[in-house]
Design an enzyme around this catalytic site. Structure first.
Site, PDB file in Angstrom:
ATOM      1  N   SER A 118     -17.815 -63.809   0.217  1.00 37.72           N
ATOM      2  CA  SER A 118     -16.816 -64.263   1.180  1.00 37.72           C
ATOM      3  C   SER A 118     -17.451 -65.141   2.242  1.00 37.72           C
ATOM      4  O   SER A 118     -16.744 -65.824   2.976  1.00 37.72           O
ATOM      5  CB  SER A 118     -16.209 -63.058   1.899  1.00 37.72           C
ATOM      6  N   HIS A 139     -15.006 -68.172  -5.031  1.00 37.11           N
ATOM      7  CA  HIS A 139     -14.450 -67.160  -4.141  1.00 37.11           C
ATOM      8  C   HIS A 139     -12.983 -66.916  -4.482  1.00 37.11           C
ATOM      9  O   HIS A 139     -12.103 -67.678  -4.085  1.00 37.11           O
ATOM     10  CB  HIS A 139     -14.628 -67.646  -2.691  1.00 37.11           C
ATOM     11  N   GLU A 151     -11.686 -70.589  -3.883  1.00 35.40           N
ATOM     12  CA  GLU A 151     -12.486 -71.498  -3.074  1.00 35.40           C
ATOM     13  C   GLU A 151     -13.798 -71.695  -3.832  1.00 35.40           C
ATOM     14  O   GLU A 151     -14.470 -70.708  -4.154  1.00 35.40           O
ATOM     15  CB  GLU A 151     -12.727 -70.801  -1.723  1.00 35.40           C
ATOM     16  N   ASN A 189     -12.576 -67.664   5.231  1.00 34.79           N
ATOM     17  CA  ASN A 189     -12.913 -66.610   6.190  1.00 34.79           C
ATOM     18  C   ASN A 189     -13.318 -67.139   7.556  1.00 34.79           C
ATOM     19  O   ASN A 189     -13.277 -66.411   8.543  1.00 34.79           O
ATOM     20  CB  ASN A 189     -13.967 -65.685   5.598  1.00 34.79           C
TER      21      ASN A 189
HETATM   22  N1  LIG Z   1     -12.234 -57.256  -0.721  1.00 28.90           N
HETATM   23  C1  LIG Z   1     -11.732 -58.478  -0.653  1.00 28.90           C
HETATM   24  O1  LIG Z   1     -10.547 -58.658  -0.321  1.00 28.90           O
HETATM   25  C2  LIG Z   1     -12.588 -59.652  -1.016  1.00 28.90           C
HETATM   26  C3  LIG Z   1     -11.974 -60.906  -1.187  1.00 28.90           C
HETATM   27  C4  LIG Z   1     -12.756 -62.006  -1.600  1.00 28.90           C
HETATM   28  C5  LIG Z   1     -14.124 -61.827  -1.792  1.00 28.90           C
HETATM   29  N2  LIG Z   1     -14.708 -60.600  -1.591  1.00 28.90           N
HETATM   30  C6  LIG Z   1     -16.156 -60.473  -1.854  1.00 28.90           C
HETATM   31  O2  LIG Z   1     -16.322 -59.904  -3.142  1.00 28.90           O
HETATM   32  C7  LIG Z   1     -17.527 -59.120  -3.177  1.00 28.90           C
HETATM   33  C8  LIG Z   1     -17.187 -57.709  -3.602  1.00 28.90           C
HETATM   34  O3  LIG Z   1     -16.272 -57.153  -2.682  1.00 28.90           O
HETATM   35  P1  LIG Z   1     -15.388 -55.871  -3.022  1.00 28.90           P
HETATM   36  O4  LIG Z   1     -14.346 -55.780  -1.970  1.00 28.90           O
HETATM   37  O5  LIG Z   1     -15.013 -55.906  -4.462  1.00 28.90           O
HETATM   38  O6  LIG Z   1     -16.480 -54.706  -2.786  1.00 28.90           O
HETATM   39  P2  LIG Z   1     -16.422 -53.188  -3.271  1.00 28.90           P
HETATM   40  O7  LIG Z   1     -17.187 -52.420  -2.235  1.00 28.90           O
HETATM   41  O8  LIG Z   1     -15.034 -52.774  -3.622  1.00 28.90           O
HETATM   42  O9  LIG Z   1     -17.258 -53.221  -4.653  1.00 28.90           O
HETATM   43  C9  LIG Z   1     -18.615 -53.564  -4.738  1.00 28.90           C
HETATM   44  C10 LIG Z   1     -19.129 -52.995  -6.061  1.00 28.90           C
HETATM   45  O10 LIG Z   1     -20.455 -53.513  -6.292  1.00 28.90           O
HETATM   46  C11 LIG Z   1     -21.218 -52.458  -6.875  1.00 28.90           C
HETATM   47  N3  LIG Z   1     -22.631 -52.812  -6.679  1.00 28.90           N
HETATM   48  C12 LIG Z   1     -23.342 -52.760  -5.529  1.00 28.90           C
HETATM   49  N4  LIG Z   1     -24.598 -53.206  -5.771  1.00 28.90           N
HETATM   50  C13 LIG Z   1     -24.663 -53.548  -7.092  1.00 28.90           C
HETATM   51  C14 LIG Z   1     -25.679 -54.080  -7.934  1.00 28.90           C
HETATM   52  N5  LIG Z   1     -26.891 -54.368  -7.446  1.00 28.90           N
HETATM   53  N6  LIG Z   1     -25.390 -54.300  -9.233  1.00 28.90           N
HETATM   54  C15 LIG Z   1     -24.162 -54.011  -9.730  1.00 28.90           C
HETATM   55  N7  LIG Z   1     -23.153 -53.518  -8.972  1.00 28.90           N
HETATM   56  C16 LIG Z   1     -23.404 -53.295  -7.671  1.00 28.90           C
HETATM   57  C17 LIG Z   1     -20.751 -51.207  -6.168  1.00 28.90           C
HETATM   58  O11 LIG Z   1     -21.047 -50.038  -6.945  1.00 28.90           O
HETATM   59  C18 LIG Z   1     -19.237 -51.465  -6.084  1.00 28.90           C
HETATM   60  O12 LIG Z   1     -18.567 -50.981  -7.246  1.00 28.90           O
HETATM   61  C19 LIG Z   1     -18.136 -59.231  -1.767  1.00 28.90           C
HETATM   62  O13 LIG Z   1     -19.078 -60.261  -1.765  1.00 28.90           O
HETATM   63  C20 LIG Z   1     -16.936 -59.568  -0.905  1.00 28.90           C
HETATM   64  O14 LIG Z   1     -17.274 -60.253   0.267  1.00 28.90           O
HETATM   65  C21 LIG Z   1     -13.961 -59.510  -1.231  1.00 28.90           C
END
Ligand SMILES: NC(=O)c1ccc[n+]([C@@H]2O[C@H](COP(=O)([O-])OP(=O)(O)OC[C@H]3O[C@@H](n4cnc5c(N)ncnc54)[C@H](O)[C@@H]3O)[C@@H](O)[C@H]2O)c1
Length: 281
Positions: A118, A139, A151, A189
């Site tokens: 993000s 993104h 994005e 963001n």
């Molecule tokens: N939540 C949102 O609305 C949103 C929107 C756009 C982008 N993002 C981005 O997407 C990414 C993930 O966000 P999320 O909300 O899905 O997070 P989340 O916390 O729901 O999930 C993250 C997952 O990654 C896993 N993980 C952690 N380290 C790891 C590794 N080394 N290898 C494999 N798996 C690993 C964890 O076990 C977990 O299942 C982030 O970079 C976030 O900024 C999130």
């Protein structure tokens, strides 16, 4: 030719990203360090596809075929066959850099490594590999199966060819790509998080209740969802991590995360995924 896609991280975003690739006919290997997250991700994908079936937008047979295209693994070592990789692990620069270094060692040299970050610098992630020209930002928005924007972010060393492949891939997935430069928070963001942060300050200062703040923005500004509800939906830990990147990277105190947000994250109140945030779930 891209046929097999690796998606790393099976949380909120990873399962949605895996789903849209599988729905578009790609074979997907979804990787997470935690097996329970993989089990939950499969269940979430099945539930989301079920909603498309209920609405008459997907046939039963297509749902089954989509599920059959998703396999899971607990190590990136399984991505040797991948033709394209999207990373969606925690929003933490050092965790992502370490992962990109391991992906670089396992995934074939010509393959693009995209990050769903993000806010974190794509240039930094590229520098953790020997293929910075093939590292870019892709993104997706939450919920991935429904939101059409992606994005795309070009790092300092990302090639025009890689950007063009990513952009074409977005179109294949039925999404609309919009390119942003590699500055903290990119476009989405940089604009969204200060608004969410301000809404949290307004709540902390008692300007209004959570309901009142959200209602002003939905009824008054025609936003489909109020900022506090949206923060719960994104994950309060994710919001805090993004604000920290904006604050560190841009150096302007206006991006300082609200103390109430910090306190809630410290208490494990992460929004919808933990059952408690500005609202209860
Ligand atoms: N939540 C949102 O609305 C949103 C929107 C756009 C982008 N993002 C981005 O997407 C990414 C993930 O966000 P999320 O909300 O899905 O997070 P989340 O916390 O729901 O999930 C993250 C997952 O990654 C896993 N993980 C952690 N380290 C790891 C590794 N080394 N290898 C494999 N798996 C690993 C964890 O076990 C977990 O299942 C982030 O970079 C976030 O900024 C999130």
């Amino acid at each position: 030719m891209i046929k097999t896609v690796g998606v790393v991280g099976a949380g909120t975003m990873g399962n949605g990203i895996a789903q849209v690739f599988a729905q578009s006919g790609f074979s997907v290997t979804l990787v997470d360090v935690a097996q329970p997250m993989l089990d939950r991700a499969r269940a979430s994908i099945e539930k989301s596809l079920g909603k498309f079936v209920e609405k008459g937008k997907l046939a039963d047979a297509d749902r089954d075929a989509t599920m059959a295209r998703v396999s899971t693994a607990t190590s990136v070592d399984q991505l040797g066959e991948a033709d394209y990789v999207v990373e969606a692990i925690v929003e933490d620069a050092s965790a992502k850099c370490a992962l990109f270094a391991s992906l670089d060692a396992v995934v074939r040299p010509g393959v693009i490594l995209a990050s769903n970050t993000s806010s974190i610098s794509i240039t930094l992630l590229g520098a953790a590999t020997r293929r910075p020209d093939k590292v870019l930002g892709m993104h997706f928005m939450n919920p991935v199966p429904l939101m059409t924007l992606v994005e795309t972010i070009r790092g300092q060393a990302t090639s025009a060819e890689s950007m063009s492949i990513a952009s074409d891939l977005c179109v294949t997935l039925g999404k609309t790509p919009v390119e942003a430069a590699d500055y903290p928070g990119f476009i989405a963001n940089r604009i969204l998080m200060p608004m969410i942060n301000e809404a949290i300050f307004a709540l902390m200062e008692g300007v209004g209740t959570a309901d009142a703040i959200d209602m002003v923005m939905t009824l008054g500004m025609n936003h489909p969802m109020g900022p506090l509800k949206l923060a719960d939906f994104i994950g309060l830990d994710v919001c805090l991590a993004i604000l920290n990147v904006l604050h560190d990277g841009l150096g302007d105190p206006k991006y300082r995360a609200c103390p109430l947000l910090r306190r809630m994250v410290a208490a494990g109140q992460l929004g919808r995924k933990s059952g408690q945030g500005f609202y209860s779930y």
